[in-house]
Design a protein around this motif. Structure first.
Motif, PDB file in Angstrom:
ATOM      1  N   GLU A   1       0.869  -1.172   0.000  1.00 42.23           N
ATOM      2  CA  GLU A   1       0.000   0.000   0.000  1.00 42.23           C
ATOM      3  C   GLU A   1       0.910   1.228   0.000  1.00 42.23           C
ATOM      4  O   GLU A   1       2.061   1.157   0.443  1.00 42.23           O
ATOM      5  N   ASP A   2       0.420   2.324  -0.511  1.00 46.92           N
ATOM      6  CA  ASP A   2       1.203   3.559  -0.575  1.00 46.92           C
ATOM      7  C   ASP A   2       0.849   4.399   0.644  1.00 46.92           C
ATOM      8  O   ASP A   2      -0.176   5.075   0.677  1.00 46.92           O
ATOM      9  N   TRP A   3       1.701   4.340   1.654  1.00 46.88           N
ATOM     10  CA  TRP A   3       1.403   5.013   2.915  1.00 46.88           C
ATOM     11  C   TRP A   3       1.314   6.523   2.735  1.00 46.88           C
ATOM     12  O   TRP A   3       0.469   7.174   3.349  1.00 46.88           O
TER      13      TRP A   3
ATOM     14  N   LYS B   1      -1.926   7.450   1.290  1.00 42.30           N
ATOM     15  CA  LYS B   1      -3.027   7.229   2.233  1.00 42.30           C
ATOM     16  C   LYS B   1      -3.067   8.264   3.358  1.00 42.30           C
ATOM     17  O   LYS B   1      -4.020   8.282   4.136  1.00 42.30           O
TER      18      LYS B   1
ATOM     19  N   VAL C   1       3.436  -1.440  -4.877  1.00 43.79           N
ATOM     20  CA  VAL C   1       2.044  -1.824  -5.114  1.00 43.79           C
ATOM     21  C   VAL C   1       1.585  -1.554  -6.536  1.00 43.79           C
ATOM     22  O   VAL C   1       0.821  -2.339  -7.116  1.00 43.79           O
ATOM     23  N   TYR C   2       2.067  -0.469  -7.125  1.00 35.60           N
ATOM     24  CA  TYR C   2       1.597  -0.105  -8.456  1.00 35.60           C
ATOM     25  C   TYR C   2       2.134  -1.018  -9.558  1.00 35.60           C
ATOM     26  O   TYR C   2       1.598  -1.033 -10.668  1.00 35.60           O
TER      27      TYR C   2
ATOM     28  N   ALA D   1       2.992  -0.922   9.178  1.00 38.86           N
ATOM     29  CA  ALA D   1       2.878   0.221   8.272  1.00 38.86           C
ATOM     30  C   ALA D   1       3.891   1.254   8.749  1.00 38.86           C
ATOM     31  O   ALA D   1       3.700   1.890   9.786  1.00 38.86           O
TER      32      ALA D   1
ATOM     33  N   THR E   1      -6.496   2.844   9.163  1.00 37.34           N
ATOM     34  CA  THR E   1      -6.674   2.351   7.795  1.00 37.34           C
ATOM     35  C   THR E   1      -5.428   1.664   7.255  1.00 37.34           C
ATOM     36  O   THR E   1      -5.473   1.123   6.132  1.00 37.34           O
ATOM     37  N   LEU E   2      -4.343   1.660   8.008  1.00 30.73           N
ATOM     38  CA  LEU E   2      -3.060   1.180   7.502  1.00 30.73           C
ATOM     39  C   LEU E   2      -2.692  -0.202   8.047  1.00 30.73           C
ATOM     40  O   LEU E   2      -3.007  -0.538   9.189  1.00 30.73           O
TER      41      LEU E   2
ATOM     42  N   GLU F   1      -6.397  -8.101   4.281  1.00 28.47           N
ATOM     43  CA  GLU F   1      -6.892  -7.464   3.064  1.00 28.47           C
ATOM     44  C   GLU F   1      -5.773  -7.283   2.042  1.00 28.47           C
ATOM     45  O   GLU F   1      -5.972  -7.530   0.843  1.00 28.47           O
ATOM     46  N   LEU F   2      -4.597  -6.870   2.505  1.00 24.44           N
ATOM     47  CA  LEU F   2      -3.483  -6.615   1.589  1.00 24.44           C
ATOM     48  C   LEU F   2      -3.032  -7.895   0.894  1.00 24.44           C
ATOM     49  O   LEU F   2      -2.696  -7.881  -0.298  1.00 24.44           O
TER      50      LEU F   2
ATOM     51  N   THR G   1      -3.166  -8.413  -3.094  1.00 27.71           N
ATOM     52  CA  THR G   1      -1.929  -8.695  -3.818  1.00 27.71           C
ATOM     53  C   THR G   1      -2.055  -9.966  -4.644  1.00 27.71           C
ATOM     54  O   THR G   1      -1.578 -10.041  -5.778  1.00 27.71           O
TER      55      THR G   1
END
Length: 344
Positions: free
Chosen positions: A181-183, A186, A261-262, A282, A295-296, A301-302, A306
């Protein structure tokens, strides 16, 4: 076992460290809780012989420490183990023994900026650069088409390795990787190098232990984890504390500004995800606004996201384990790892 050769190793380390400019190494205490290690972990023994890869990168000579463990009954395959931010090649000990026992040659490097490898005063840290360094090491060792296994920050590195060298990577294994995830996107605020350095200079055995208990081990603690706490804490008790902390600050900046992530959908090699479900990692979460923190770091979920993002990937979940499942329950993890890479 780790302390058995420390006195001999430390006398050698004194000479090496002076040559490398790391300053005098303090005498290692018989009590690991007060031991001070050199900036390249001089004075701390690994469970396998440490070898060195000397090379030039970014116009400066560097050395990369690594373990190269060969099996008694080789199966012709090599597993490359990439450690996380607060880990070293030595912390893969259980996996090295399990994999080599199953016939795999195992190569486990300490990346530049970490553990027993060089701590350059100026280095453009990037996952691409670390992947290139690792690729060069494997080329020197004659390793082709390895199974690349990365944990935490090493998972980010392993993903980049597979993206750079897809035709030279047999399989990819990601163990609770960060960067999913991109902290910053976020809501974690920008963190300067000066801030990272200030934070890192406050590192102590207590701060390491408290963080690891909460994230790596899902709130549980066992004394068998303590040697790895003292391994890191000893670096910050040693004469190279500033050198170690500066490299750590540079590495934290790399992690925060280069999320993987991208690029997950671009991974084309067979991929196995191994995710401890109680992980809450995180980086920079403590600096995030109150409404952002919750939310981190949701790894259940991650992990699933993925698995959907990487074409054809497989997901293994460990319901009761945290950020370091390979250390919390090595027997279960090792069995799942060896079965997983055998299936492909």
């Amino acid at each position: 076992m780790l302390a058995s050769k420390r006195n001999l190793g430390l006398s050698i380390a004194l000479a090496i460290n002076l040559v490398l400019g790391g300053g005098a190494v303090q005498a290692a205490s018989s009590d690991p809780a007060t031991a001070a290690y050199g900036p390249e972990l001089q004075g701390f023994d690994y469970p396998f012989p440490v070898e060195r890869y000397e090379f030039t990168s970014q116009r400066q000579p560097l050395q990369m420490a690594y373990l190269d463990v060969r099996p008694d009954h080789p199966n012709g395959q090599t597993a490359v183990l990439l450690h996380g931010k607060n880990f070293c090649a030595a912390t893969w000990e259980s996996q090295i023994r399990a994999l080599s026992g199953a016939g795999y040659r195992v190569v486990a490097p300490d990346q530049i900026g970490f553990c027993k490898s060089s701590k350059p005063a100026a280095y453009q840290f990037s996952f691409r650069q670390l992947a290139e360094n690792t690729h060069a090491l494997l080329g020197k060792l004659g390793v082709q088409n390895p199974i690349v296994i990365g944990h935490s920050t090493g998972g980010m590195l392993a993903a980049h390795y597979a993206l750079l060298y897809p035709k030279e990577t047999a399989q990819l294994v990601l163990v609770n990787p960060i960067g999913l995830e991109d902290w910053s996107a976020k809501g974690v605020p920008p963190i300067s190098l000066a801030q990272w350095l200030e934070r890192d200079l406050k590192t102590s055995a207590d701060s390491i232990r408290n963080y690891e208990k909460a994230t790596y081990y899902a709130g549980h603690w066992e004394e068998r984890y303590e040697p790895w706490v003292q391994m890191l804490a000893g670096l910050y008790r040693g004469p190279g504390k500033e050198q170690v902390a500066w490299n750590s600050a540079l590495l934290y900046d790399m992690i925060m500004t280069q999320p993987v992530v991208y690029r997950l959908p671009q991974i084309t090699v067979p991929t196995l995800l191994m995710i401890g479900q109680k992980d809450i990692t995180a980086i920079g979460k403590d600096l995030a606004p109150a409404d952002v923190k919750p939310t981190l770091g949701h790894y259940p979920e991650l992990g699933k996201a993925t698995a959907k993002a990487i074409p054809g990937s497989r997901l293994v979940e460990f319901p009761e384990l945290g950020h370091a499942p390979q250390m919390s329950d090595p027997e279960t993890f090792n069995r799942a790892l060896i079965e997983g890479i055998a299936k492909r």
